[in-house]
Design an enzyme around this catalytic site. Structure first.
Site, PDB file in Angstrom:
ATOM      1  N   HIS A 163       6.213   5.322 -29.847  1.00  0.00           N
ATOM      2  CA  HIS A 163       5.546   5.309 -28.543  1.00  0.00           C
ATOM      3  C   HIS A 163       4.763   4.002 -28.376  1.00  0.00           C
ATOM      4  CE1 HIS A 163       2.992   6.362 -25.185  1.00  0.00           C
ATOM      5  NE2 HIS A 163       3.859   7.315 -24.925  1.00  0.00           N
ATOM      6  N   GLU A 196      10.309   3.911 -21.845  1.00  0.00           N
ATOM      7  CA  GLU A 196       9.003   4.057 -21.202  1.00  0.00           C
ATOM      8  C   GLU A 196       8.433   2.670 -20.925  1.00  0.00           C
ATOM      9  OE1 GLU A 196       7.137   8.139 -22.153  1.00  0.00           O
ATOM     10  OE2 GLU A 196       6.613   6.795 -23.774  1.00  0.00           O
ATOM     11  N   GLY A 249       3.805  12.557 -19.829  1.00  0.00           N
ATOM     12  CA  GLY A 249       2.454  12.514 -20.367  1.00  0.00           C
ATOM     13  C   GLY A 249       1.527  13.388 -19.546  1.00  0.00           C
ATOM     14  N   GLY A 250       0.767  12.775 -18.666  1.00  0.00           N
ATOM     15  CA  GLY A 250      -0.276  13.476 -17.908  1.00  0.00           C
ATOM     16  C   GLY A 250       0.177  14.792 -17.275  1.00  0.00           C
ATOM     17  N   TRP A 277       1.664  15.440 -25.229  1.00  0.00           N
ATOM     18  CA  TRP A 277       0.273  15.749 -24.874  1.00  0.00           C
ATOM     19  C   TRP A 277      -0.703  14.662 -25.314  1.00  0.00           C
ATOM     20  CZ3 TRP A 277      -0.701  21.664 -26.174  1.00  0.00           C
ATOM     21  CH2 TRP A 277       0.186  22.441 -25.417  1.00  0.00           C
ATOM     22  N   LYS A 278      -0.241  13.728 -26.124  1.00  0.00           N
ATOM     23  CA  LYS A 278      -1.105  12.659 -26.650  1.00  0.00           C
ATOM     24  C   LYS A 278      -2.346  13.275 -27.306  1.00  0.00           C
ATOM     25  CE  LYS A 278       0.980   9.615 -23.291  1.00  0.00           C
ATOM     26  NZ  LYS A 278       0.885   8.444 -22.407  1.00  0.00           N
ATOM     27  N   GLU A 326       1.952   3.411 -27.275  1.00  0.00           N
ATOM     28  CA  GLU A 326       0.546   3.482 -27.714  1.00  0.00           C
ATOM     29  C   GLU A 326       0.449   3.314 -29.227  1.00  0.00           C
ATOM     30  OE1 GLU A 326      -0.215   7.191 -25.715  1.00  0.00           O
ATOM     31  OE2 GLU A 326       0.025   6.174 -23.805  1.00  0.00           O
TER      32      GLU A 326
HETATM   33  P1  13P Z   1       2.424   9.479 -18.230  1.00  0.00           P
HETATM   34  O1  13P Z   1       3.425  10.507 -17.758  1.00  0.00           O
HETATM   35  O2  13P Z   1       1.011  10.001 -18.280  1.00  0.00           O
HETATM   36  O3  13P Z   1       2.558   8.178 -17.497  1.00  0.00           O
HETATM   37  O4  13P Z   1       2.782   9.156 -19.774  1.00  0.00           O
HETATM   38  C1  13P Z   1       4.081   8.862 -20.116  1.00  0.00           C
HETATM   39  C2  13P Z   1       4.165   8.826 -21.591  1.00  0.00           C
HETATM   40  O5  13P Z   1       3.617   7.945 -22.231  1.00  0.00           O
HETATM   41  C3  13P Z   1       4.898   9.901 -22.270  1.00  0.00           C
HETATM   42  O6  13P Z   1       5.103   9.617 -23.617  1.00  0.00           O
END
Ligand code: 13P
Length: 249
Positions: free
Chosen positions: A94, A166, A233-234, A10-11, A96
């Site tokens: 991750h 990823e 993610g999204g 979910w970030k 990020e």
């Molecule tokens: P998205 O599915 O939003 O591209 O994000 C992928 C992600 O970073 C999952 O950790």
């Protein structure tokens, strides 16, 4: 045999009320595939998520943790703190975290060790940048990320390791790796494990793909032989979309 896994990252999204709304919607969904399902809310909502999901087939994971057991690390959260709120799986590495919080392979090796020492499962993330792929350097980059953070481990440790490839250029961009690109990289990752640990270990490790996985592309990506699930993610922020992906297996 390795498991199929679909995990929602979910970030930094959803406050407590939004978390409870999404969890309630997730509980109403049905798992019709054989995939193990996980969601990773923010630290502040893990306890609530654990309580809401504890009698379901959805596991609660954390998005990060510190390597130390405790101490003067303002703003950080330890493995034992996560375990005390019911969390047994943690996402580490991750892109990020690597890009915005300067997490290096060496730091990640310490975090992996701390998680495993606490009997936690690790979803270990890695992936190349667009420039690496354009330079045809993507396999070398990914190979190094895996080796530097994980290859000090012994073979049994891999029972608690899930890998998540990823590609940075596919995260949040709407651009996925093609199913063939994902398969090629996943096969390379598995071969990297074979070379170091042998086929039995390599074939037992789940390798997830992450990067713009959506209900309309999940099935094709998951149909590839070395793709054992997704880190979403999204699309994990919407219960119907997330379960369409879970049930794409
Ligand atoms: P998205 O599915 O939003 O591209 O994000 C992928 C992600 O970073 C999952 O950790």
């Amino acid at each position: 045999m390795r498991k199929n896994i679909v995990a929602g990252n979910w970030k930094m999204n959803n406050d407590l009320a939004q978390t409870e709304t999404l969890l309630t919607a997730l509980k109403a969904q049905k798992i019709t595939s054989d995939a193990e399902v996980m969601v990773a809310p923010s630290f502040t909502n893990l306890w609530s998520a654990y309580n809401t999901l504890k009698n379901t087939n959805i596991e609660v994971a954390a998005q990060n943790m510190h390597f130390a057991a405790n101490g003067a690390y303002t703003g950080e959260v330890s493995a034992s703190m996560l375990k005390s709120v019911g969390v047994k799986t943690v996402i580490l590495g991750h892109s990020e975290r690597r890009a915005y919080f300067n997490e290096t392979d060496e730091l990640l090796a310490q975090k992996v060790d701390a998680a495993l020492a606490n009997d936690m499962r690790v979803i270990f993330c890695f992936g190349e940048e667009l420039s690496d792929r354009k330079a045809n350097n993507h396999e070398a980059v990914v190979g190094d990320q895996i080796k530097n953070a994980l290859f000090h481990l012994d073979a049994p440790a891999f029972q608690n390791i899930v890998l998540a490839y990823e590609p940075v250029w596919a995260i949040g961009t709407g651009e996925t790796a093609s199913p063939e690109q994902a398969q090629d990289m996943h096969a390379f990752i598995r071969q990297t494990l074979v070379d170091k640990y042998g086929a039995d270990v390599a074939n037992s490790v789940s390798i997830l793909y992450g990067g713009s996985v959506k209900p309309n592309n999940a099935q094709e990506i998951f149909s590839k032989p070395d793709v054992d699930g997704g880190l979403i993610g999204g699309a994990s922020l919407n219960a119907e979309d997330f379960f369409a992906i879970v049930n794409a297996f």
